[in-house]
Design a protein around this motif. Sequence first.
Motif, PDB file in Angstrom:
ATOM      1  N   PHE A 186      18.562  36.220 -22.709  1.00 27.12           N
ATOM      2  CA  PHE A 186      17.658  35.283 -23.369  1.00 27.12           C
ATOM      3  C   PHE A 186      17.996  35.144 -24.845  1.00 27.12           C
ATOM      4  O   PHE A 186      18.075  34.038 -25.393  1.00 27.12           O
ATOM      5  CB  PHE A 186      16.211  35.743 -23.192  1.00 27.12           C
ATOM      6  N   GLU A 187      18.209  36.278 -25.523  1.00 27.27           N
ATOM      7  CA  GLU A 187      18.524  36.214 -26.943  1.00 27.27           C
ATOM      8  C   GLU A 187      19.902  35.612 -27.188  1.00 27.27           C
ATOM      9  O   GLU A 187      20.136  34.977 -28.231  1.00 27.27           O
ATOM     10  CB  GLU A 187      18.413  37.603 -27.569  1.00 27.27           C
ATOM     11  N   ALA A 201      21.042  33.114 -25.463  1.00 28.10           N
ATOM     12  CA  ALA A 201      20.776  31.676 -25.413  1.00 28.10           C
ATOM     13  C   ALA A 201      20.128  31.193 -26.713  1.00 28.10           C
ATOM     14  O   ALA A 201      20.479  30.120 -27.228  1.00 28.10           O
ATOM     15  CB  ALA A 201      19.876  31.361 -24.222  1.00 28.10           C
ATOM     16  N   LEU A 202      19.194  31.982 -27.260  1.00 30.54           N
ATOM     17  CA  LEU A 202      18.568  31.617 -28.531  1.00 30.54           C
ATOM     18  C   LEU A 202      19.610  31.543 -29.642  1.00 30.54           C
ATOM     19  O   LEU A 202      19.643  30.582 -30.423  1.00 30.54           O
ATOM     20  CB  LEU A 202      17.496  32.640 -28.908  1.00 30.54           C
ATOM     21  N   TYR A 203      20.453  32.550 -29.714  1.00 29.38           N
ATOM     22  CA  TYR A 203      21.478  32.599 -30.756  1.00 29.38           C
ATOM     23  C   TYR A 203      22.422  31.408 -30.644  1.00 29.38           C
ATOM     24  O   TYR A 203      22.726  30.744 -31.644  1.00 29.38           O
ATOM     25  CB  TYR A 203      22.255  33.906 -30.667  1.00 29.38           C
ATOM     26  N   GLN A 204      22.893  31.147 -29.456  1.00 27.57           N
ATOM     27  CA  GLN A 204      23.861  30.065 -29.271  1.00 27.57           C
ATOM     28  C   GLN A 204      23.268  28.713 -29.647  1.00 27.57           C
ATOM     29  O   GLN A 204      23.937  27.875 -30.255  1.00 27.57           O
ATOM     30  CB  GLN A 204      24.370  30.067 -27.827  1.00 27.57           C
ATOM     31  N   GLU A 205      22.009  28.500 -29.297  1.00 31.72           N
ATOM     32  CA  GLU A 205      21.380  27.224 -29.643  1.00 31.72           C
ATOM     33  C   GLU A 205      21.150  27.126 -31.156  1.00 31.72           C
ATOM     34  O   GLU A 205      21.361  26.061 -31.750  1.00 31.72           O
ATOM     35  CB  GLU A 205      20.066  27.049 -28.902  1.00 31.72           C
ATOM     36  N   ALA A 206      20.725  28.224 -31.775  1.00 32.88           N
ATOM     37  CA  ALA A 206      20.513  28.212 -33.224  1.00 32.88           C
ATOM     38  C   ALA A 206      21.817  27.907 -33.956  1.00 32.88           C
ATOM     39  O   ALA A 206      21.838  27.142 -34.931  1.00 32.88           O
ATOM     40  CB  ALA A 206      19.933  29.542 -33.685  1.00 32.88           C
ATOM     41  N   ILE A 207      22.915  28.488 -33.493  1.00 30.35           N
ATOM     42  CA  ILE A 207      24.223  28.229 -34.101  1.00 30.35           C
ATOM     43  C   ILE A 207      24.603  26.765 -33.928  1.00 30.35           C
ATOM     44  O   ILE A 207      25.088  26.108 -34.860  1.00 30.35           O
ATOM     45  CB  ILE A 207      25.300  29.150 -33.493  1.00 30.35           C
ATOM     46  N   ALA A 208      24.389  26.233 -32.741  1.00 32.14           N
ATOM     47  CA  ALA A 208      24.734  24.830 -32.479  1.00 32.14           C
ATOM     48  C   ALA A 208      23.927  23.886 -33.363  1.00 32.14           C
ATOM     49  O   ALA A 208      24.430  22.837 -33.790  1.00 32.14           O
ATOM     50  CB  ALA A 208      24.506  24.508 -31.006  1.00 32.14           C
ATOM     51  N   LEU A 209      22.688  24.261 -33.659  1.00 29.82           N
ATOM     52  CA  LEU A 209      21.825  23.430 -34.495  1.00 29.82           C
ATOM     53  C   LEU A 209      22.089  23.616 -35.978  1.00 29.82           C
ATOM     54  O   LEU A 209      21.635  22.817 -36.798  1.00 29.82           O
ATOM     55  CB  LEU A 209      20.356  23.748 -34.198  1.00 29.82           C
TER      56      LEU A 209
END
Length: 239
Positions: free
Chosen positions: A93-94, A96-104
């Motif tokens: 889960f974390e 996925a959070l990290y990857q999305e935050a980086i992409a944003l």
Amino acid sequence: MERPLIAMSAALEVLGTAFGDRDCTKLGADYTNAVYAAGGQPVIMPVSPAPVSGILSRMDGLVLTGGGDLDPSLYGEEPDKAVYGIRKDRDAFETALYQEAIALGMPILAICRGLQLVNVLRGGTLLQQIEDEQSHWQENPPTNMSHAITVASGSSLAATFGNAGEAKVNSYHHQAVKDLGAGLQVTAVCGDVIEAVEAADADLVGVQWHPEHLASTNDQQAGLFTQFVQRAAEFRTTV
């Protein structure tokens, strides 16, 4: 002015309830109090078995919090006997959070386990057991300092700490960064132990200590949250 929304990861632990032992979301109030005092609005993110794309779309910053150890298989190793608290669902889960935050391009503050997760996701490894654990797992309360760190000049951390070359921190970790992940720069150490990192390609600060326990009484530690929330507010104006 509206407070920036700060997503905060949380542990998933088995706790006793009226219905027996159940998985429960758990996050110490020191984390949320520190973010709120810095001007942010904490939003606790409970572990989801299948995080959906866009889960951070309404958030302005991400805090990856502390907790049990990462699954060593994430960095190609078998667990040492000292490893504890592995939750593969939280790891996923974390991630996925990290990857999305980086992409944003979202600001990230990674604390203790959070720093270790960031390092592993960037291809780094962990020292599963520090030889001199005693000096990094203090016995006095977490509101007390444990040891000094040397802060790299010119770093974001140095600026937050008023360009001080040294600072005092608390310490509750038996693992540490071994091989540094891609794109990370070491910004603080205690002897041979890496105590803080920053990313050259992202708005990311990671610390190995627990500033949330110190923020209410120490200006340097409060500054970590204040600077992070300010960057989250700036990020909010760009999306």
